[in-house]
Design a protein around this motif. Structure first.
Motif, PDB file in Angstrom:
ATOM      1  N   ARG A 121       0.837  -1.204   0.000  1.00  0.00           N
ATOM      2  CA  ARG A 121       0.000   0.000   0.000  1.00  0.00           C
ATOM      3  C   ARG A 121       0.874   1.258   0.000  1.00  0.00           C
ATOM      4  NH1 ARG A 121      -3.128  -2.246   5.142  1.00  0.00           N
ATOM      5  NH2 ARG A 121      -0.916  -2.670   5.522  1.00  0.00           N
ATOM      6  N   VAL A 122       1.903   1.245   0.826  1.00  0.00           N
ATOM      7  CA  VAL A 122       2.837   2.373   0.857  1.00  0.00           C
ATOM      8  C   VAL A 122       3.564   2.490  -0.479  1.00  0.00           C
ATOM      9  CG1 VAL A 122       4.932   3.276   1.929  1.00  0.00           C
ATOM     10  CG2 VAL A 122       3.130   2.270   3.347  1.00  0.00           C
ATOM     11  N   SER A 123       3.953   1.358  -1.036  1.00  0.00           N
ATOM     12  CA  SER A 123       4.630   1.348  -2.332  1.00  0.00           C
ATOM     13  C   SER A 123       3.756   1.975  -3.408  1.00  0.00           C
ATOM     14  CB  SER A 123       5.004  -0.081  -2.715  1.00  0.00           C
ATOM     15  OG  SER A 123       5.698  -0.120  -3.936  1.00  0.00           O
ATOM     16  N   ALA A 124       2.468   1.659  -3.381  1.00  0.00           N
ATOM     17  CA  ALA A 124       1.546   2.212  -4.369  1.00  0.00           C
ATOM     18  C   ALA A 124       1.407   3.728  -4.208  1.00  0.00           C
ATOM     19  CB  ALA A 124       0.186   1.540  -4.242  1.00  0.00           C
ATOM     20  N   ILE A 125       1.366   4.185  -2.951  1.00  0.00           N
ATOM     21  CA  ILE A 125       1.250   5.626  -2.692  1.00  0.00           C
ATOM     22  C   ILE A 125       2.492   6.359  -3.195  1.00  0.00           C
ATOM     23  CG2 ILE A 125       1.191   7.378  -0.880  1.00  0.00           C
ATOM     24  CD1 ILE A 125      -0.545   5.412   0.748  1.00  0.00           C
ATOM     25  N   HIS A 126       3.653   5.818  -2.868  1.00  0.00           N
ATOM     26  CA  HIS A 126       4.897   6.468  -3.291  1.00  0.00           C
ATOM     27  C   HIS A 126       5.053   6.429  -4.808  1.00  0.00           C
ATOM     28  CE1 HIS A 126       6.788   5.731   0.943  1.00  0.00           C
ATOM     29  NE2 HIS A 126       5.874   6.678   0.940  1.00  0.00           N
ATOM     30  N   SER A 127       4.619   5.344  -5.411  1.00  0.00           N
ATOM     31  CA  SER A 127       4.679   5.255  -6.874  1.00  0.00           C
ATOM     32  C   SER A 127       3.785   6.318  -7.502  1.00  0.00           C
ATOM     33  CB  SER A 127       4.248   3.865  -7.341  1.00  0.00           C
ATOM     34  OG  SER A 127       5.152   2.879  -6.893  1.00  0.00           O
ATOM     35  N   ALA A 128       2.619   6.525  -6.913  1.00  0.00           N
ATOM     36  CA  ALA A 128       1.713   7.558  -7.419  1.00  0.00           C
ATOM     37  C   ALA A 128       2.329   8.943  -7.252  1.00  0.00           C
ATOM     38  CB  ALA A 128       0.376   7.486  -6.688  1.00  0.00           C
ATOM     39  N   TYR A 129       3.004   9.174  -6.130  1.00  0.00           N
ATOM     40  CA  TYR A 129       3.700  10.446  -5.924  1.00  0.00           C
ATOM     41  C   TYR A 129       4.735  10.674  -7.027  1.00  0.00           C
ATOM     42  CZ  TYR A 129       1.969  11.073  -1.080  1.00  0.00           C
ATOM     43  OH  TYR A 129       1.198  11.269   0.038  1.00  0.00           O
ATOM     44  N   VAL A 130       5.557   9.654  -7.266  1.00  0.00           N
ATOM     45  CA  VAL A 130       6.616   9.776  -8.269  1.00  0.00           C
ATOM     46  C   VAL A 130       6.018  10.109  -9.643  1.00  0.00           C
ATOM     47  CG1 VAL A 130       8.467   8.566  -9.507  1.00  0.00           C
ATOM     48  CG2 VAL A 130       8.193   8.255  -7.038  1.00  0.00           C
ATOM     49  N   GLY A 131       4.906   9.468  -9.951  1.00  0.00           N
ATOM     50  CA  GLY A 131       4.262   9.691 -11.235  1.00  0.00           C
ATOM     51  C   GLY A 131       3.768  11.105 -11.439  1.00  0.00           C
ATOM     52  N   ARG A 132       3.635  11.856 -10.358  1.00  0.00           N
ATOM     53  CA  ARG A 132       3.158  13.239 -10.442  1.00  0.00           C
ATOM     54  C   ARG A 132       4.297  14.242 -10.636  1.00  0.00           C
ATOM     55  NH1 ARG A 132      -0.268  13.988  -5.091  1.00  0.00           N
ATOM     56  NH2 ARG A 132      -0.255  16.162  -5.829  1.00  0.00           N
ATOM     57  N   VAL A 133       5.535  13.780 -10.548  1.00  0.00           N
ATOM     58  CA  VAL A 133       6.683  14.681 -10.648  1.00  0.00           C
ATOM     59  C   VAL A 133       7.233  14.643 -12.073  1.00  0.00           C
ATOM     60  CG1 VAL A 133       8.958  15.257  -9.741  1.00  0.00           C
ATOM     61  CG2 VAL A 133       7.231  14.258  -8.217  1.00  0.00           C
ATOM     62  N   ASP A 134       7.365  15.793 -12.690  1.00  0.00           N
ATOM     63  CA  ASP A 134       7.865  15.874 -14.062  1.00  0.00           C
ATOM     64  C   ASP A 134       9.255  15.255 -14.172  1.00  0.00           C
ATOM     65  OD1 ASP A 134       5.592  17.165 -14.859  1.00  0.00           O
ATOM     66  OD2 ASP A 134       6.452  19.180 -14.737  1.00  0.00           O
ATOM     67  N   GLY A 135       9.442  14.469 -15.219  1.00  0.00           N
ATOM     68  CA  GLY A 135      10.744  13.903 -15.487  1.00  0.00           C
ATOM     69  C   GLY A 135      10.993  12.546 -14.870  1.00  0.00           C
ATOM     70  N   PHE A 188       5.590  11.107   5.312  1.00  0.00           N
ATOM     71  CA  PHE A 188       5.791  12.382   4.651  1.00  0.00           C
ATOM     72  C   PHE A 188       4.722  12.535   3.582  1.00  0.00           C
ATOM     73  CE2 PHE A 188       8.460   9.159   2.691  1.00  0.00           C
ATOM     74  CZ  PHE A 188       8.038   9.202   1.372  1.00  0.00           C
ATOM     75  N   GLY A 189       4.543  13.755   3.116  1.00  0.00           N
ATOM     76  CA  GLY A 189       3.564  14.026   2.080  1.00  0.00           C
ATOM     77  C   GLY A 189       4.210  14.191   0.720  1.00  0.00           C
ATOM     78  N   PHE A 190       3.379  14.450  -0.262  1.00  0.00           N
ATOM     79  CA  PHE A 190       3.863  14.583  -1.633  1.00  0.00           C
ATOM     80  C   PHE A 190       4.878  15.710  -1.769  1.00  0.00           C
ATOM     81  CE2 PHE A 190       3.252  16.860  -5.727  1.00  0.00           C
ATOM     82  CZ  PHE A 190       3.883  15.938  -6.544  1.00  0.00           C
ATOM     83  N   ALA A 191       4.647  16.846  -1.092  1.00  0.00           N
ATOM     84  CA  ALA A 191       5.514  18.011  -1.260  1.00  0.00           C
ATOM     85  C   ALA A 191       6.953  17.692  -0.869  1.00  0.00           C
ATOM     86  CB  ALA A 191       4.991  19.183  -0.440  1.00  0.00           C
ATOM     87  N   ALA A 192       7.128  16.932   0.210  1.00  0.00           N
ATOM     88  CA  ALA A 192       8.487  16.611   0.666  1.00  0.00           C
ATOM     89  C   ALA A 192       9.213  15.750  -0.360  1.00  0.00           C
ATOM     90  CB  ALA A 192       8.431  15.896   2.012  1.00  0.00           C
ATOM     91  N   LEU A 193       8.515  14.752  -0.904  1.00  0.00           N
ATOM     92  CA  LEU A 193       9.146  13.900  -1.915  1.00  0.00           C
ATOM     93  C   LEU A 193       9.383  14.669  -3.210  1.00  0.00           C
ATOM     94  CD1 LEU A 193      10.197  11.153  -2.782  1.00  0.00           C
ATOM     95  CD2 LEU A 193       7.851  10.518  -3.416  1.00  0.00           C
ATOM     96  N   GLU A 194       8.436  15.490  -3.594  1.00  0.00           N
ATOM     97  CA  GLU A 194       8.586  16.276  -4.820  1.00  0.00           C
ATOM     98  C   GLU A 194       9.818  17.175  -4.738  1.00  0.00           C
ATOM     99  OE1 GLU A 194       5.831  19.204  -7.604  1.00  0.00           O
ATOM    100  OE2 GLU A 194       5.696  19.376  -5.421  1.00  0.00           O
ATOM    101  N   GLU A 195      10.045  17.776  -3.569  1.00  0.00           N
ATOM    102  CA  GLU A 195      11.203  18.662  -3.408  1.00  0.00           C
ATOM    103  C   GLU A 195      12.502  17.894  -3.621  1.00  0.00           C
ATOM    104  OE1 GLU A 195      12.968  21.777  -0.105  1.00  0.00           O
ATOM    105  OE2 GLU A 195      12.021  19.930   0.581  1.00  0.00           O
ATOM    106  N   ARG A 196      12.595  16.716  -3.028  1.00  0.00           N
ATOM    107  CA  ARG A 196      13.826  15.943  -3.137  1.00  0.00           C
ATOM    108  C   ARG A 196      14.024  15.377  -4.542  1.00  0.00           C
ATOM    109  NH1 ARG A 196      12.408  16.657   1.723  1.00  0.00           N
ATOM    110  NH2 ARG A 196      13.863  16.516   3.472  1.00  0.00           N
ATOM    111  N   LEU A 197      12.940  14.959  -5.154  1.00  0.00           N
ATOM    112  CA  LEU A 197      13.070  14.465  -6.525  1.00  0.00           C
ATOM    113  C   LEU A 197      13.449  15.601  -7.475  1.00  0.00           C
ATOM    114  CD1 LEU A 197      10.070  11.962  -6.815  1.00  0.00           C
ATOM    115  CD2 LEU A 197      12.496  11.435  -6.476  1.00  0.00           C
ATOM    116  N   GLY A 198      12.877  16.774  -7.265  1.00  0.00           N
ATOM    117  CA  GLY A 198      13.220  17.910  -8.099  1.00  0.00           C
ATOM    118  C   GLY A 198      14.684  18.292  -7.951  1.00  0.00           C
ATOM    119  N   ALA A 199      15.185  18.253  -6.711  1.00  0.00           N
ATOM    120  CA  ALA A 199      16.595  18.556  -6.479  1.00  0.00           C
ATOM    121  C   ALA A 199      17.487  17.508  -7.136  1.00  0.00           C
ATOM    122  CB  ALA A 199      16.879  18.629  -4.985  1.00  0.00           C
ATOM    123  N   TYR A 200      17.082  16.251  -7.028  1.00  0.00           N
ATOM    124  CA  TYR A 200      17.854  15.175  -7.654  1.00  0.00           C
ATOM    125  C   TYR A 200      17.863  15.320  -9.177  1.00  0.00           C
ATOM    126  CZ  TYR A 200      19.008  10.543  -9.406  1.00  0.00           C
ATOM    127  OH  TYR A 200      19.566   9.500 -10.110  1.00  0.00           O
TER     128      TYR A 200
END
Length: 228
Positions: free
Chosen positions: A12-26, A108-120
């Motif tokens: 379930r957590v994996s599915a949530i995080h996968s959905a988060y990743v899918g929302r980040v450009d690139g 954590f929420g989407f914003a925290a992951l989005e920030e780190r993915l964007g920086a990466y």
């Protein structure tokens, strides 16, 4: 696209995080794995660029997986962003020693992951744009090392501004031994002069950068910038 493998024992957590990743450009999720063995199989088959890696797995740990990738000299070796409830210093230090590019503590929420993915993503773009045989200035080195570390970025609101770009500009100013013009900041960070000017003006308003006017013999004074 940055090919991402999500490794978490809770589907379930994996599915949530996968959905988060899918929302980040690139970024795109190329697979999910619930164990170390499944992650190794997925790595060999899918060759992801990035692992979103949980620490607790049923047949080992995310740290064990990183050790195995190092021992097998896996090429190309994927980067890893640790995503875990473990916040003890030993785990964090070990992840750093094994080359993890970041460490995000659950929940954590989407914003925290989005920030780190964007920086990466910006870090990858900057590294890819560099000549591997060329020397780099200290400011560029500082910018690369700080790009994936949110603590080095401004904590002020940055509507309409990229946090990684703000970090790069601040790193360039901090690494300089003198004040810089907008054009010089642009050259050191790889952005246009107009973009550098816009970000510098924002940083001046927020009190993170000081504007100094350099007067010549004629014409308008030159705007020069340094960190406060």
């Amino acid at each position: 696209m940055i090919r991402t493998l999500v490794v978490d024992d809770d589907f379930r957590v994996s599915a949530i995080h996968s959905a988060y990743v899918g929302r980040v450009d690139g970024f795109e999720v190329v697979g999910q794995a619930g164990s170390m063995a499944a992650a190794m199989d997925a790595f060999r088959e899918l060759r992801p660029d990035l692992l979103l890696l949980d620490l607790y797995l049923p047949d080992g740990s995310g740290l064990d997986l990183l050790r195995r990738l190092v021992a097998e000299e896996a090429e190309p070796r994927p980067d890893a962003l640790m995503i875990t409830a473990a916040s003890d210093v030993a785990s964090v230090r070990c992840a750093m020693q094994l080359g993890a590019t970041g460490y995000l503590v659950k929940p954590f929420g989407f914003a925290a992951l989005e920030e780190r993915l964007g920086a990466y993503r910006e870090l990858r773009d900057r590294v890819d744009a560099l000549d591997p045989d060329a020397d780099t200035a200290q400011a560029e080195v500082d910018a690369l090392f700080s790009a994936v570390r949110p603590s080095t970025r401004p904590t002020v609101s940055a509507k309409g501004h990229s946090a990684p770009t703000l970090a790069l500009i601040l790193a360039a100013l901090r690494g300089a031994r003198c004040d810089l013009s907008a054009a010089q900041v642009g050259q050191q960070t790889g952005v246009s002069r107009a973009t550098a000017q816009r970000y510098l003006s924002y940083l001046v308003r927020e009190g993170l950068v000081r504007l100094e006017l350099k007067y010549g013999t004629t014409g308008r004074p030159e705007h020069r910038y340094r960190t406060t």
